[in-house]
Design a protein around this motif. Structure first.
Motif, PDB file in Angstrom:
ATOM      1  N   UNK A  46       0.812  -1.212   0.000  1.00 22.49           N
ATOM      2  CA  UNK A  46       0.000   0.000   0.000  1.00 22.49           C
ATOM      3  C   UNK A  46       0.843   1.258   0.000  1.00 22.49           C
ATOM      4  N   UNK A  47       2.017   1.209  -0.628  1.00 24.65           N
ATOM      5  CA  UNK A  47       2.972   2.308  -0.575  1.00 24.65           C
ATOM      6  C   UNK A  47       2.981   3.118  -1.873  1.00 24.65           C
ATOM      7  N   UNK A  52       5.477   5.056  -6.896  1.00 23.99           N
ATOM      8  CA  UNK A  52       6.113   6.189  -7.556  1.00 23.99           C
ATOM      9  C   UNK A  52       7.486   5.802  -8.076  1.00 23.99           C
ATOM     10  N   UNK A  53       8.241   5.093  -7.239  1.00 21.83           N
ATOM     11  CA  UNK A  53       9.560   4.625  -7.664  1.00 21.83           C
ATOM     12  C   UNK A  53       9.458   3.695  -8.872  1.00 21.83           C
ATOM     13  N   UNK A  54       8.455   2.810  -8.836  1.00 21.60           N
ATOM     14  CA  UNK A  54       8.280   1.877  -9.947  1.00 21.60           C
ATOM     15  C   UNK A  54       7.971   2.624 -11.243  1.00 21.60           C
ATOM     16  N   UNK A  55       7.117   3.658 -11.133  1.00 19.36           N
ATOM     17  CA  UNK A  55       6.790   4.456 -12.316  1.00 19.36           C
ATOM     18  C   UNK A  55       8.028   5.202 -12.805  1.00 19.36           C
ATOM     19  N   UNK A  56       8.812   5.675 -11.834  1.00 19.23           N
ATOM     20  CA  UNK A  56      10.055   6.350 -12.209  1.00 19.23           C
ATOM     21  C   UNK A  56      10.987   5.364 -12.911  1.00 19.23           C
ATOM     22  N   UNK A 170      16.511   6.024  -1.711  1.00 16.77           N
ATOM     23  CA  UNK A 170      17.019   6.392  -0.390  1.00 16.77           C
ATOM     24  C   UNK A 170      15.897   7.027   0.433  1.00 16.77           C
ATOM     25  N   UNK A 171      15.146   7.939  -0.215  1.00 20.25           N
ATOM     26  CA  UNK A 171      14.010   8.567   0.478  1.00 20.25           C
ATOM     27  C   UNK A 171      12.954   7.534   0.846  1.00 20.25           C
ATOM     28  N   UNK A 172      12.715   6.582  -0.051  1.00 22.58           N
ATOM     29  CA  UNK A 172      11.711   5.547   0.205  1.00 22.58           C
ATOM     30  C   UNK A 172      12.121   4.655   1.370  1.00 22.58           C
ATOM     31  N   UNK A 173      13.405   4.263   1.407  1.00 21.15           N
ATOM     32  CA  UNK A 173      13.890   3.417   2.500  1.00 21.15           C
ATOM     33  C   UNK A 173      13.750   4.134   3.838  1.00 21.15           C
ATOM     34  N   UNK A 174      14.071   5.423   3.859  1.00 19.01           N
ATOM     35  CA  UNK A 174      13.922   6.199   5.096  1.00 19.01           C
ATOM     36  C   UNK A 174      12.451   6.277   5.507  1.00 19.01           C
ATOM     37  N   UNK A 187       4.746   9.588   6.168  1.00 16.90           N
ATOM     38  CA  UNK A 187       6.147   9.586   5.735  1.00 16.90           C
ATOM     39  C   UNK A 187       6.267   9.035   4.312  1.00 16.90           C
ATOM     40  N   UNK A 188       5.380   8.095   3.970  1.00 16.78           N
ATOM     41  CA  UNK A 188       5.391   7.510   2.624  1.00 16.78           C
ATOM     42  C   UNK A 188       5.048   8.572   1.580  1.00 16.78           C
ATOM     43  N   UNK A 189       4.032   9.387   1.866  1.00 21.98           N
ATOM     44  CA  UNK A 189       3.649  10.449   0.928  1.00 21.98           C
ATOM     45  C   UNK A 189       4.726  11.524   0.840  1.00 21.98           C
ATOM     46  N   UNK A 190       5.383  11.804   1.967  1.00 24.92           N
ATOM     47  CA  UNK A 190       6.472  12.792   1.963  1.00 24.92           C
ATOM     48  C   UNK A 190       7.612  12.307   1.069  1.00 24.92           C
ATOM     49  N   UNK A 191       7.920  11.012   1.156  1.00 33.35           N
ATOM     50  CA  UNK A 191       8.963  10.441   0.289  1.00 33.35           C
ATOM     51  C   UNK A 191       8.579  10.573  -1.176  1.00 33.35           C
TER      52      UNK A 191
END
Length: 333
Positions: A46-47, A52-56, A170-174, A187-191
């Motif tokens: 549910x992330x 977003x990373x996958x689309x990137x 890196x942002x996603x892992x944090x 925090x997920x949306x902020x990433x």
């Protein structure tokens, strides 16, 4: 009258087109494989950050595919009406990459804001594990593409995609670690917003740089006005007009100009001197110059329809310092 055409195309990069294709293909395999895994995990966790990373990463893959196609097409020799060959295909690729990044960034900003307002449940452990794995994969992919010829906007576009994705992971892992330890789902949306900001930065840069080439603007490092004045300072040069400086494709600047020299001087010698200055001082190894003798009446005739600024030597007969006249943008002669 002397007409000359000086050129040289050694870009000084040790990596060949074949080597570039191998490096890009290796990065593509890594990106596509991990992207598929990330889509599955993103929906399971549910992330939005992972999705977003996958689309990137999808845009990464598209960027690399476009880069591979552009490398192959740009290597084709000039033919028919394509007098420069297909060198500008790589600029089309860079522009497509930049526009894609901008559109996706806008979409993910919208989605992230929605999730900031209505945060869904996010499985922090899955986000953290996937983010760390993504860092490793993107580090290797970034290293591969960094060894390719990044003087090409085409390859640089693909590199920027991968590099931004590395920062995104890196942002996603944090974010995954924060969710796991604190339960703070936003925090997920902020990433995701951080990823979108990185995409905007890279996209604007690619669109701007490729747009300059499409509009045939002078390379950023060269000031045509200063160059015209510099050419007029050469002994014997009376006037410089129709001075155009542009890039055929990234890393391949070119110049053309009409030069008028004082009567009785050797046009050929002055042309060689100008070609040497352009190549050695400004990296303009691809130049086309027309050099003529000039009288006072001839100067006025040439200036009547000059394209762009007209530069005159302060020693021109009966003339003052350099004059400017309105003209047209470079046409890529």
């Amino acid at each position: 009258m002397a007409e000359g055409h000086g050129h040289g195309h050694g870009h000084g990069h040790p990596v060949s087109g074949d080597a570039d294709r191998k490096l890009l293909s290796g990065a593509l395999a890594l990106i596509v494989g991990f992207m598929l895994v990330e889509v599955i995990v993103g929906f399971a966790a549910g992330s939005l950050a992972l999705i977003t990373d996958a689309a990137h990463m999808l845009t990464d893959a598209i960027a690399i595919v476009l880069a591979l196609i552009a490398i192959r097409l740009s290597a084709k020799p000039p033919a028919g009406g394509f007098t420069y060959g297909f060198k500008r295909v790589e600029i089309l690729s860079a522009q497509a990459n930049g526009i894609t990044l901008l559109l996706l960034a806008a979409f993910f900003v919208y989605e992230a804001v929605n999730r900031m307002i209505h945060p869904p449940e996010v499985k922090g452990a899955l986000v953290l594990i996937t983010g760390v794995a993504g860092i490793v994969v993107n580090l290797f992919a970034t290293w591969l593409i960094s060894k390719a010829n990044r003087s090409s906007l085409n390859v640089e576009g693909a590199y920027q995609h991968i590099l931004n994705d590395l920062f995104a992971f890196i942002a996603t892992a944090i974010a995954g670690l924060v969710v796991l330890l604190t339960g703070f789902a936003r925090a997920d949306a902020i990433a995701a917003l951080i990823v979108a900001a990185l995409m905007l930065k890279a996209g604007i840069s690619l669109v701007r740089d490729s747009g300059r080439i499409f509009l045939e603007a002078a390379p950023a490092r060269i000031d045509p006005q200063a160059l015209g004045a510099e050419l007029c300072a050469i002994d014997g040069v009376v006037e410089v007009h129709d001075l155009h400086v542009w890039e055929i494709t990234s890393g391949e600047p070119a110049a053309s100009a009409h030069i008028l020299v004082a009567e009785g001087l050797d046009c050929h010698q002055i042309r060689v001197q100008i070609e040497s200055l352009l190549a050695e001082q400004h990296g303009l190894t691809h130049s086309t110059l027309q050099v003529d003798h000039a009288s006072g009446d001839e100067i006025d005739a040439h200036c009547s329809d000059a394209h762009g600024t007209v530069h005159r030597s302060i020693t021109a007969v009966g003339r003052g310092p350099d004059l400017a006249s309105p003209g047209h943008s470079p046409a890529g002669h």
